[in-house]
Design an enzyme around this catalytic site. Structure first.
Site, PDB file in Angstrom:
ATOM      1  N   GLU A  99       1.664  -2.134   1.982  1.00 38.70           N
ATOM      2  CA  GLU A  99       1.766  -1.711   0.600  1.00 38.70           C
ATOM      3  C   GLU A  99       2.008  -0.264   0.479  1.00 38.70           C
ATOM      4  O   GLU A  99       1.809   0.797   1.261  1.00 38.70           O
ATOM      5  CB  GLU A  99       0.553  -1.851  -0.086  1.00 38.70           C
ATOM      6  N   CYS A 345      -5.523  -0.135  -2.281  1.00 43.36           N
ATOM      7  CA  CYS A 345      -5.152  -0.545  -1.116  1.00 43.36           C
ATOM      8  C   CYS A 345      -5.615  -1.605  -0.617  1.00 43.36           C
ATOM      9  O   CYS A 345      -6.539  -2.150  -0.665  1.00 43.36           O
ATOM     10  CB  CYS A 345      -5.330   0.706  -0.064  1.00 43.36           C
TER      11      CYS A 345
END
Length: 361
Positions: A99, A345
Site C-alpha cells: 500500500e 496500513c
C-alpha cells in the site's frame, strides 16, 4: 514455461555497478544505466541509446526491466483540500501487493510508502502485522511507488509530491540497505524527480542498532519513532518488539542520534482509548521526551476491523495534549486522514484478497 529474467531494477546502485563491471564494462556505464532506469524511467534496454548495441543486447538476454503498477485506489475528500487523501494498492512484478497513500495538507503533499510486504513486528494496533511478513521490497519497488503516485498527482491535479515518509507497510530499518538506496535515488538532483533529503522521513518502531547506524551516516533524512507509550510494560503489550528494545536503551540511542546528527527526532504517539491516554501516560511521555531534542506528533487512531482498539474521546485527548504543552514540549496534532477508506496500513491489502470496488470517478 520460460523462466522470468531477473529484474535489473531490483539491484541497489552498488549491486548494479558490480553487475555491469562483471560484464567487462566500466563502472560509469552502470551510472548511465541507473539514470535511464530511474530518471528517464525506460522500460526497454533498446531505448538506452547512450550505451552500445552489443551491451543493450547482452543486458536484454540476462535481465528484464519491470515496473510496479497501480492496482486500485480509494479516495476521501476533505472540505479544506482540493486533493483527496488517496490510498493505492500497488502490485509488484511478482504479484505481491503493498500500500501507498497520498496525503494532502497545507502547503505540502506527502507520499507514504511501504518498505516491506507485510511486517514481522506484529504491533497489536496495526493491520499490516496481521498479514504476516512476506518479503522486503527492493529500492526499485520503493521508488516505483513514489513515481506512480507522483504520476497520478500530476495527471489529475497538476501537482507533485513534496514530502516522502517511509511509514507504510513494514519496518524500514529492517530493510535499511534498500531504503537508503531508494532515498539516494529519490534525492539525486541530476534526476528528473528529485527531493531534498530533508523532505524525506523514516519511521521506525525503534530498532536501536539501525538508529545508531543511521546517526553515523551522512544522510539528512528525518527520523520518526513510533513510541505510543512511555511505560515499558504498556509499550510491550501493544508493540512486542519493545521487549528487545526497552525504553531506557531507546532513549539513550535517540539522545546519541541527536548529538551525532544534530537533527531532532519526532516521537509518534497514537492515542488509544483506555490504553495509553491517562494522566500517568502523559507524565511518562513528558519524562521520556523532556531531555531529548524532539517534537511529539499526536495522532488519532483509525479504527480497524477485527482489532480491539478505539479512538480516544475528544475531551480526554485535549487533556492529554494540554499536559504535554504545559510541560514545555513541542507538540503537533495530526488529524486522522482516510478513516472512510481504511487508510491505516495493511487494510487494503487484506481486503484485496476478497474484493475491491472500482476506482471512484
Amino acid at each position: 514455461m520460460q523462466q522470468t529474467l531477473p529484474n535489473i531494477k531490483d539491484f541497489t546502485k552498488p549491486e548494479l555497478i558490480r553487475a555491469i563491471t562483471s560484464l567487462g564494462e566500466p563502472a560509469y556505464r552502470a551510472a548511465q544505466l541507473h539514470q535511464w532506469l530511474f530518471s528517464h524511467r525506460t522500460r526497454s534496454f533498446d531505448d538506452i541509446t547512450i550505451i552500445n548495441l552489443a551491451l543493450r543486447q547482452k543486458l536484454s538476454s540476462i535481465y528484464s526491466i519491470r515496473t510496479a503498477t497501480l492496482d486500485d485506489c480509494r479516495q476521501e475528500y476533505r472540505d479544506d483540500h482540493e486533493i483527496p487523501t488517496t490510498k493505492f494498492l500497488v502490485r509488484m512484478h511478482d504479484d505481491e501487493t503493498v500500500e501507498a497513500v497520498l496525503i494532502p495538507a497545507e502547503n505540502r503533499i506527502t507520499a507514504c510508502i511501504s518498505s516491506q510486504a507485510g511486517c514481522s513486528l506484529h504491533c497489536s494496533f496495526c493491520a499490516t502485522g496481521k498479514t504476516g511478513f512476506r518479503r522486503n521490497l527492493t529500492s526499485g519497488e520503493m521508488t516505483d511507488q513514489v513515481f506512480l503516485l507522483n504520476d497520478h498527482l500530476a495527471e489529475h491535479y497538476g501537482q507533485t509530491i513534496t514530502n516522502i515518509v517511509f511509514m507504510g507497510m513494514g519496518e524500514p530499518l529492517l530493510n535499511m540497505t534498500h531504503v537508503l538506496d531508494a532515498i539516494e535515488t529519490l534525492s539525486n538532483h541530476n534526476y528528473r524527480y528529485s527531493l531534498s533529503q530533508r523532505k524525506i522521513s523514516i519511521s521506525t518502531a525503534g530498532i536501536i542498532p539501525q538508529i545508531d547506524l543511521l546517526a553515523r551516516l551522512p544522510h539528512k533524512v528525518k527520523l520518526a519513532v513510533s513510541l505510543h507509550s512511555a511505560i515499558q510494560t504498556n509499550r510491550e503489550s501493544i508493540m512486542p518488539a519493545a521487549r528487545e528494545y526497552p525504553l531506557p536503551a531507546l532513549k539513550k540511542s535517540l539522545a546519541e542520534y541527536n548529538r551525532l546528527s544534530g537533527q531532532p527526532v519526532t516521537l509518534v504517539y497514537m492515542l488509544l482509548r483506555d490504553i495509553n491516554d491517562s494522566p500517568e501516560d502523559a507524565k511518562a511521555l513528558v519524562k521520556f521526551a523532556k531531555s531529548l531534542f524532539c517534537k511529539i506528533n499526536l495522532i488519532d487512531y483509525n479504527a480497524i476491523v477485527n482489532i480491539k482498539f478505539k479512538p480516544v474521546y475528544t475531551g480526554k485527548s485535549e487533556l492529554f495534549l494540554r499536559s504535554l504543552l504545559d510541560s514545555g514540549l513541542q507538540v503537533t496534532v495530526r488529524k486522522s486522514h482516510g478513516a472512510s477508506i481504511n487508510a491505516a496500513c495493511g487494510q487494503l491489502v487484506t481486503e484485496s484478497r476478497l474484493h475491491l470496488p472500482e476506482e471512484p470517478h
